[in-house]
Design an enzyme around this catalytic site. Structure first.
Site, PDB file in Angstrom:
ATOM      1  N   ASP A   1      71.567  35.961  58.552  1.00  0.00           N
ATOM      2  CA  ASP A   1      70.347  36.754  58.799  1.00  0.00           C
ATOM      3  C   ASP A   1      70.557  38.263  58.943  1.00  0.00           C
ATOM      4  O   ASP A   1      69.985  38.888  59.851  1.00  0.00           O
ATOM      5  CB  ASP A   1      69.611  36.222  60.044  1.00  0.00           C
ATOM      6  CG  ASP A   1      69.111  34.796  59.876  1.00  0.00           C
ATOM      7  OD1 ASP A   1      69.368  34.189  58.824  1.00  0.00           O
ATOM      8  OD2 ASP A   1      68.459  34.282  60.811  1.00  0.00           O
TER       9      ASP A   1
ATOM     10  N   LYS B   1      65.745  29.665  55.311  1.00  0.00           N
ATOM     11  CA  LYS B   1      65.444  28.679  56.358  1.00  0.00           C
ATOM     12  C   LYS B   1      64.246  29.132  57.175  1.00  0.00           C
ATOM     13  O   LYS B   1      63.834  30.293  57.068  1.00  0.00           O
ATOM     14  CB  LYS B   1      66.667  28.510  57.268  1.00  0.00           C
ATOM     15  CG  LYS B   1      66.989  29.799  58.028  1.00  0.00           C
ATOM     16  CD  LYS B   1      68.200  29.655  58.914  1.00  0.00           C
ATOM     17  CE  LYS B   1      68.558  30.999  59.524  1.00  0.00           C
ATOM     18  NZ  LYS B   1      67.535  31.539  60.450  1.00  0.00           N
TER      19      LYS B   1
ATOM     20  N   CYS C   1      70.470  32.581  65.974  1.00  0.00           N
ATOM     21  CA  CYS C   1      70.776  31.916  64.696  1.00  0.00           C
ATOM     22  C   CYS C   1      72.272  31.770  64.443  1.00  0.00           C
ATOM     23  O   CYS C   1      72.703  30.776  63.850  1.00  0.00           O
ATOM     24  CB  CYS C   1      70.078  32.640  63.557  1.00  0.00           C
ATOM     25  SG  CYS C   1      68.285  32.384  63.621  1.00  0.00           S
TER      26      CYS C   1
END
Ligand code: VGL
Ligand code: ZN
Length: 244
Positions: free
Chosen positions: A15, A128, A180
């Site tokens: 990310d 995702k 994450c």
């Protein structure tokens, strides 16, 4: 570790997106851009069998957006809502979900990977968090453990992909260390990979060192090793010969 133990490492860069980076990301992680040089060094290494990047990739009606809930229980960073396991058809299973500012909406500039990251070295990108009904911090499953590849949650079954490539070790870096990165690393360990989080190549939403200490405790409890860039575990993926 015995020298004849198989070692086929993968790198997962989590990310590294505009919305998670200062100065103007909607969910900017303090110091988020400082880790780019180390991550680019890892991406440049010939030692990794596979290099993966991930993108948080939400529909605008995503459950984690504070703006999609009603006052007074809709303060970003502060409020929690009850989230049901609708994806798994088990609505009796619930968990408390923290609410966030709107971030990483599919197709927006904020959802793009930051320009400084050397994406030319990435083999596969995983999107995702695409199912509006559930949070998905990990690239391996949603927060209830559902793997909904093809059904909207995520666009690749990452565990099967890495197993098919005979990966043995997984190194996880990126943003955010306390969400994450943490859940992706736990997912990797659960899928059977020897898993490392490189401490200097992550940054947390919560910059309090005590919070990171608690994250490390949870990671270690789930068999993830937290290592420094100077450790032997990292040096062996940065040395072209793989031996020290
Ligand atoms: C993340 C909060 C919400 C992350 C994603 O990438 O760590 N954090 N969505
Ligand atoms: Zn998100």
């Amino acid at each position: 570790m015995p020298p004849d133990m198989p070692f086929k490492p993968a790198l997962i860069v989590v990310d590294m997106q505009n919305d998670f980076c200062p100065p103007d990301g909607s969910l900017a992680v303090p110091g988020g851009r400082e880790i780019v040089p180390l991550i680019n060094e890892l991406l440049a290494s010939p030692m990794f069998e596979v290099k993966v990047s991930t993108q948080d990739w939400h529909p605008s009606d995503h459950i984690s957006f504070a703006a999609n809930h009603t006052a007074p229980n809709n303060k970003p960073f502060e409020s929690f809502i009850e989230m049901k396991n609708l994806v798994g058809n088990r609505p009796e299973q619930t968990m408390m979900q923290r609410l966030w500012p709107v971030h990483c909406v599919q197709g927006t500039r904020g959802a793009e990977i930051i320009d400084e990251l050397d994406v030319s070295k990435v083999d596969v990108n995983v999107r995702k968090g695409m199912d509006a009904r559930v949070e998905m911090y990990s690239a391996f499953s949603d927060s209830f453990g559902n793997m909904t590849e093809g059904a909207g949650g995520v666009d690749l079954d990452l565990a099967s992909f890495l197993h098919a490539r005979h990966i043995t070790h997984v190194y996880v870096v990126g943003l955010a260390g306390d969400y994450c990165v943490k859940d992706t690393a736990r997912g990797a360990a659960k899928a059977g990979f020897a898993t490392y989080v490189i401490e200097d190549a992550q940054r947390c939403v919560d910059p309090d060192p005590a919070a990171w200490a608690e994250v490390k405790r949870v990671l270690q409890q789930d068999s993830v090793e937290v290592v420094h860039a100077q450790s032997n575990e990292v040096r062996r993926v940065l040395q072209p010969c793989g031996q020290l």
